[in-house]
Design an enzyme around this catalytic site. Structure first.
Site, PDB file in Angstrom:
ATOM      1  N   THR A 236      18.148  46.303  78.323  1.00 44.96           N
ATOM      2  CA  THR A 236      18.899  47.193  77.439  1.00 44.96           C
ATOM      3  C   THR A 236      17.956  47.879  76.461  1.00 44.96           C
ATOM      4  O   THR A 236      17.119  47.228  75.823  1.00 44.96           O
ATOM      5  CB  THR A 236      19.979  46.385  76.671  1.00 44.96           C
ATOM      6  OG1 THR A 236      20.785  45.731  77.654  1.00 44.96           O
ATOM      7  CG2 THR A 236      20.845  47.284  75.802  1.00 44.96           C
ATOM      8  N   CYS A 327      -6.080  41.485  67.588  1.00 47.57           N
ATOM      9  CA  CYS A 327      -5.999  40.186  68.244  1.00 47.57           C
ATOM     10  C   CYS A 327      -7.238  39.356  67.957  1.00 47.57           C
ATOM     11  O   CYS A 327      -7.205  38.139  68.072  1.00 47.57           O
ATOM     12  CB  CYS A 327      -5.778  40.353  69.738  1.00 47.57           C
ATOM     13  SG  CYS A 327      -6.406  41.874  70.391  1.00 47.57           S
TER      14      CYS A 327
END
Ligand code: PLP
Length: 378
Positions: A236, A327
């Site tokens: 969705t 990261c």
């Protein structure tokens, strides 16, 4: 005072973007796939956003596939090139974002694709002669090379690379996560097949981006499930995030030149201040030069006993910057990009400062003073 100079990791969400997103969360909660009026309202918002994005990049709206961000879009480009478009070879570089390099390595292991890594020149530019010779080996190939490196600000000539790929019948993907909304793009004429975007790098929300897929390339999804985004990206849709992305892009392109000159001036102020404060200051990737990605400055500080602690000490001073990509922030291993491009020097601290239109001259003054305090202490 707190100064945020880690905008290549992520940016603050623009107030106008929040303003555009809140009513979507409050009122337009319908599932865009539902046929009733509540769902149709969400569908309209998504399609309006797609049209707005496409207009700003001069491409057809059907070429824009919304994803959860840059990592997913990079994965989608490489995986669909191998799975759906018959590519048996990937050419990329060790200096790419891990979303590209790790995906390429994974496809090498799981699908047996050949993986070639292109060399870089001393200045960090892709060695186009080497790329040419790799392309000449033949075999259905996808080349994935980023527009601007997120750590050292080296900008690649994606027009020249794209033309070279076209001449050899290769597909070309470029990760434009650090340049989208910081430079203009004309996707009608730029010779690219896939382009990756992530909204949180230009004052949009996290968790949304898109992959541009050149018209005519028939790809299927990389995750099983629903048939959203024309069956290329099941799940969705995140209506509020998509609306936020489109709004952030609209704001960025409404005054691109104004933003560029503001940020360039801040970067120049930082470079000047660092040069005045340190004798042996260096800039990895010549990121101080004005033809590099103007939002990023990668600084190599002179050897100092506190080098290993610099990121932490600056954080204590209220200055947020990075030791590499988001990261690897704070990690002691150092950056894979600095190592790949041979800019890594274990005796020197390399810090990345990255700027946005929300930074001010006062921010840079504060950061310069804080840096000098950190490096003055023994
Ligand atoms: N590609 C580049 C060059 C990036 O800098 C980043 C984020 O750091 C990504 C991809 C990943 O994007 P996202 O955080 O939206 O997954």
């Amino acid at each position: 005072m707190n100064v945020y100079l880690d905008n290549a990791a992520t940016t603050a969400v623009a107030p106008e973007v929040i303003e555009a997103m809140v009513p979507v969360l409050q009122e337009s909660f319908g599932n865009p796939s539902s046929s009733h009026a509540v769902g149709r309202k969400s569908r309209v918002l998504i399609e309006q956003s797609r049209r707005s994005v496409a207009k700003l990049l001069n491409c057809h709206p059907s070429c824009i596939y919304f994803t959860s961000g840059g990592t997913e879009a990079d994965n989608l480009a490489l995986r669909s090139a191998v799975r759906d478009l018959g590519c048996t070879r990937i050419i990329t570089s060790e200096a790419e974002h891990s979303a590209v390099i790790k995906t390429a390595q994974s496809l090498q292991r799981s699908n047996g694709v050949d993986l070639d890594l292109v060399d870089h020149l001393e200045n960090g530019q892709v060695d186009l002669n080497h790329l040419q010779s790799l392309l000449a080996k033949g075999g259905k190939t996808i080349v994935s090379l980023m527009h601007a490196n997120n750590e050292v600000a080296v900008l690649q000539d994606i027009e020249a690379i794209g033309k070279m790929c076209q001449n050899h019948g290769a597909l070309f993907h470029t990760d434009t996560v650090q340049t989208m909304c910081h430079y203009s793009f004309d996707l009608e004429s730029l010779p690219v097949d896939f382009i990756t975007c992530s909204a949180h790098k230009f004052h949009g929300p996290k968790g949304v981006g898109f992959l541009f897929i050149r018209k005519g390339l028939q790809v299927s999804g990389q995750i099983e499930g629903g048939s959203q985004e024309r069956a290329v990206r099941g799940g969705t849709e995140s209506t509020h995030n998509i609306v936020g992305l489109a709004k952030a892009m609209e704001l960025a392109y409404a005054d691109l030149e104004g933003h560029q000159s503001h940020v360039r001036a801040l970067k120049a102020q930082m470079v000047e201040g660092l040069r005045a404060a340190f004798e042996d200051i260096r800039f990895n990737g010549a990121s101080d030069e004005m033809d590099k990605l103007y939002t990023v400055l990668n600084v190599s500080f002179p050897p100092h006993p506190k080098s290993g602690m610099a990121l932490f000490l600056l954080d204590l001073e209220g200055v947020a910057c990075s030791g590499g990509s988001a990261c690897s922030s704070g990690a002691t291993l150092g950056s894979h990009v600095l190592r790949a491009l041979k800019f890594h020097d274990p005796k020197r601290a390399s810090l990345r400062f990255s700027f946005s239109r929300y930074n001010t001259q006062a921010d840079i003054d504060y950061a310069l003073n804080a840096i000098q305090r950190v490096f003055a202490s023994k």
